[in-house]
Design a protein around this motif. Structure first.
Motif, PDB file in Angstrom:
ATOM      1  N   UNK A 186     -38.720  20.702  23.703  1.00 31.06           N
ATOM      2  CA  UNK A 186     -38.355  20.929  21.837  1.00 31.06           C
ATOM      3  C   UNK A 186     -37.491  22.324  22.706  1.00 31.06           C
ATOM      4  N   UNK A 187     -36.287  22.640  21.957  1.00 33.97           N
ATOM      5  CA  UNK A 187     -35.632  24.131  22.318  1.00 33.97           C
ATOM      6  C   UNK A 187     -35.976  24.947  22.442  1.00 33.97           C
ATOM      7  N   UNK A 188     -35.455  26.420  22.913  1.00 32.71           N
ATOM      8  CA  UNK A 188     -36.563  27.633  23.047  1.00 32.71           C
ATOM      9  C   UNK A 188     -36.501  28.078  21.643  1.00 32.71           C
ATOM     10  N   UNK A 189     -37.601  29.094  21.308  1.00 38.98           N
ATOM     11  CA  UNK A 189     -37.483  29.329  20.173  1.00 38.98           C
ATOM     12  C   UNK A 189     -37.138  28.657  18.843  1.00 38.98           C
ATOM     13  N   UNK A 190     -37.424  27.543  18.743  1.00 39.33           N
ATOM     14  CA  UNK A 190     -37.327  26.814  17.071  1.00 39.33           C
ATOM     15  C   UNK A 190     -38.344  26.833  16.338  1.00 39.33           C
TER      16      UNK A 190
END
Length: 277
Positions: A124-128
């Motif tokens: 997953x991408x950062x800060x999702x």
């Protein structure tokens, strides 16, 4: 729910397990895992975690929630039933197949995204996510617990919340104390970090270690709680019948113990709640 220690000779190996071995074990246990939660011990296991999870839930039902190491959907299913959008990630395809079937049966498949993945390398991408959960041992059982903490923090939004649990170092010491004093001594001196914890063989933490690990990764710790369900007699924990009065009394005791700082580290599990700053 304690499994068994992994040992080389008479001494536990102080290393994590291989990823293929972890995956294989949980695939094999996928069809029987949920049966535990029909026992008195399983209900107690759920009680404290759900209390802390509910205290951490976002008010906005559109918030994104990650259930990392979510297995058969024991957390995701009720969250979806409450109207939340949940992503379940787990290393075990077998566990995820059970989760998928349960969600389909309850008509909640559209509320939950299921993605295979290692908690130490989340896809997953950062800060999702607004709330990140990792309960019932996935950090301790990870092949790289330190990286798992990095990853859980990474995918949490700033201002987002986190609720995780790990196996307790001091509980592991107590288990070894009567059968292997050498191992117990190494554990309490922090010369050994891997032992048979409440969820099986994996990384054990003291409350101080747990807090320091998350603080280093940008998490403000708002509470660490001890879970004492495993101190009950095995016969009582395995029972599938109990009186409601007994359940109410035991859960009150567990909750009071969980919030008593002088005994937190003695719990079989440590549950951390925090917020990313």
């Amino acid at each position: 729910m304690m499994l068994c220690a992994r040992r080389r000779g008479d001494v536990p190996e102080d290393t994590p397990r291989k990823i293929k071995d972890v995956q294989k074990e949980w695939d094999e246990r996928s069809t029987s895992y949920d049966a535990y939660f029909n026992t008195f011990g399983g209900k107690l296991d759920e009680y404290l975690r759900w209390k802390l999870i509910k205290e951490s839930l976002p008010e906005d039902k559109a918030a994104r929630i990650l259930d990392a190491g979510g297995g058969t959907g024991m957390v995701a299913l009720p969250l979806a039933g409450m109207g939340y959008e949940v992503t379940v990630s787990d290393l075990s395809p077998g566990q995820l197949r059970v989760a998928e079937e349960k969600l389909r049966r309850h008509g909640l498949s559209e509320k939950v995204e299921i993605i295979g993945g290692d908690i130490a390398a989340l896809p997953f991408p950062d800060e999702l996510f607004d709330l990140v959960l990792a309960v019932r041992g996935p950090i301790s059982l990870s092949i790289d617990p330190s990286k798992a903490v990095v990853e859980l923090s990474r995918v949490t939004k700033r201002g987002g919340r986190i609720c995780v649990d790990v196996s307790s170092r001091y509980w592991a010491v107590i288990q070894e104390y009567g059968r292997d004093t050498e191992t117990a001594l190494k554990l309490i001196r922090s010369e050994m970090d891997y032992a048979c914890g409440a969820h099986g063989f994996g990384r054990v933490f003291s409350p101080e270690e747990l807090e320091e690990t998350f603080v280093r990764n940008g998490i403000e710790v708002t509470g660490i709680y001890g879970d004492f369900a495993s101190y009950l007699p095995e016969e009582m924990r395995k029972s599938t019948k109990w009186e409601e009065r007994s359940y109410d009394q035991v859960t009150e005791i567990l909750e009071r113990l969980s919030r008593e700082p002088s005994v937190t580290g003695m719990g079989n599990d440590l549950i951390l709640v925090g917020e990313k700053y």
